[in-house]
Design a protein around this motif. Structure first.
Motif, short mmCIF file in Angstrom:
data_model
loop_
_atom_site.label_atom_id
_atom_site.label_comp_id
_atom_site.label_asym_id
_atom_site.label_seq_id
_atom_site.Cartn_x
_atom_site.Cartn_y
_atom_site.Cartn_z
N GLU A 10 1.66 -1.92 11.40
CA GLU A 10 0.80 -2.94 11.41
C GLU A 10 0.93 -3.54 10.06
N GLU A 11 0.86 -2.81 8.98
CA GLU A 11 1.19 -3.30 7.52
C GLU A 11 2.54 -4.02 7.30
N LEU A 12 3.48 -3.52 8.07
CA LEU A 12 4.83 -4.09 7.89
C LEU A 12 4.95 -5.39 8.46
N GLU A 13 4.30 -5.49 9.71
CA GLU A 13 4.13 -6.90 10.54
C GLU A 13 3.43 -7.56 9.63
N LEU A 14 2.29 -7.50 9.01
CA LEU A 14 1.46 -8.18 8.18
C LEU A 14 2.48 -8.90 7.05
N LEU A 15 3.18 -7.90 6.49
CA LEU A 15 4.14 -8.14 5.14
C LEU A 15 4.93 -9.21 5.74
N GLU A 16 5.77 -8.97 6.90
CA GLU A 16 6.61 -9.88 7.59
C GLU A 16 6.14 -11.17 7.61
N SER A 17 4.91 -11.47 8.18
CA SER A 17 4.31 -12.71 8.44
C SER A 17 4.36 -13.51 7.17
#
Length: 371
Positions: free
Chosen positions: A149-156
């Protein structure tokens, strides 16, 4: 929708608004990074820009621990790292956990300050479409692995930043094109009006010399012709500065043509491959123009040497004459607007400009630009 998902959407919206409002690159990235840290559990972050040759530059950072801030962030700026290596090899496609970071390890081992529990970071490439700009790295204390979830937010967030970086680059290109068009228009106007008028005056004064038998009148017309010819030379140089003729045929040819126009004998020595970005090429041409103008106006010589040495990291650009020279006092302001213009242009690219001169022994201009 969970509370966490709702807060993430709100955060992304706020970051998007900030990115859309800002027009300056570094304040934009620092502001977006700061807002991201405040809206998540991440506590620190930094951004590298990485050029086509793999050279990186620390462009922004927020809330760095003492160990990473030490001596101007020296440990972030030097050394190798898995994330930069993967980026250079085009193997880093999305947000990823970093198993170990050599720069953070070096900062901790050097014992230059508290690392605030930061040992590992997450990384994501900054890109827009097929264009890549660099890396966004973030971290939080006592964490060796970040959740999906943290990586997905970072990617966004990285996607938003990449789009904003591209927008600013495109805007800057449009502004530069508009400036070039305006220069071209002004150059045409000067050529079609003032330049033609001066040329007409030289013809008229020449005719006046031939038509009169009186010495005083002849001398007056001759003075008018010489002054007008000097003004015509100045005007042609100004038109060249506004619109470089021949630059499309290559930097060296354009510089040689400009020297010919000033009636200077120029020798050019080149080592290395001359393949510069357009901004670097135009800067070098403008610097050469100013340097050659100074030789024509002040050096009392028509012989000039130019050296261009290109290495993997730098461009060394030297203009040397054997003229009358001047007293070069580094504690005083530069003695001409042209010299200050050279310094300003070079410093805008992160380079340096220095003069070595001595009365009766000529002047040497040394330019170094990181490449």
């Amino acid at each position: 929708m969970s509370v966490n998902e709702h807060s993430n959407i709100t955060l992304l919206k706020e970051i998007a608004e900030l990115l859309n409002e800002e027009t300056d690159m570094i304040p934009m990235l620092k502001g977006a990074l700061s807002k991201f840290l405040k809206g998540t559990n991440f506590k620190t972050g930094w951004i590298f820009f990485i050029n086509d040759k793999g050279k990186r530059e620390l462009i922004a950072h927020e809330e760095l621990p003492e160990a990473l801030q030490h001596n101007g962030c020296e440990h972030l700026k030097k050394g190798g790292c898995w994330c930069v290596s993967r980026y250079r090899n085009k193997e880093l496609k999305k947000a990823s956990n970093i198993i170990e970071c050599q720069r953070i390890e070096a900062a901790i081992e050097s014992k230059v300050g508290d690392n605030a529990g930061i040992t590992h970071h997450a990384t994501v490439p900054l890109q827009s479409g097929g264009e890549r700009f660099g890396l966004l790295n973030v971290a939080k204390p006592n964490t060796v692995s970040y959740s999906e979830e943290e990586l997905e937010l970072l990617e966004s967030v990285a996607f938003q930043m990449g789009s904003a970086i591209k927008r600013i680059y495109l805007t800057k290109q449009e502004q530069e094109m508009a400036l070039v068009k305006e220069r071209n228009r002004l150059a045409r106007d000067l050529h079609d009006s003032v330049n033609q008028l001066l040329f007409s005056v030289t013809l008229t004064s020449r005719a006046g010399i031939e038509m009169s038998d009186q010495k005083d009148i002849k001398d007056t017309f001759r003075d008018i012709q010489q002054l007008t010819q000097a003004a015509l030379t100045e005007m042609r140089a100004l038109i060249w500065q506004l619109r470089p003729q021949g630059l499309e045929s290559g930097l060296i040819e354009a510089i040689k043509a400009y020297a010919d126009m000033l009636n200077l004998t120029l020798t050019v020595n080149v080592s290395g491959v001359l393949q510069f970005p357009s901004r670097v090429e135009e800067t070098l041409f403008r610097v050469a123009q100013e340097a050659l103008n100074n030789v024509r106006k002040h050096a009392e010589t028509q012989i000039v040497e130019m050296f261009i040495n290109v290495t993997a990291t730098d461009i060394l650009f030297v203009v040397k004459d054997g003229g009358r020279g001047f007293i070069n006092d580094s504690k005083k302001a530069l003695p001409s607007i042209g010299m200050q213009s050279i310094k300003d242009r070079v410093q805008a690219l992160g380079g340096t400009a220095d003069w070595v001169s001595e009365i009766g022994k000529g002047t040497e201009l040394l330019i170094r630009i990181p490449y």
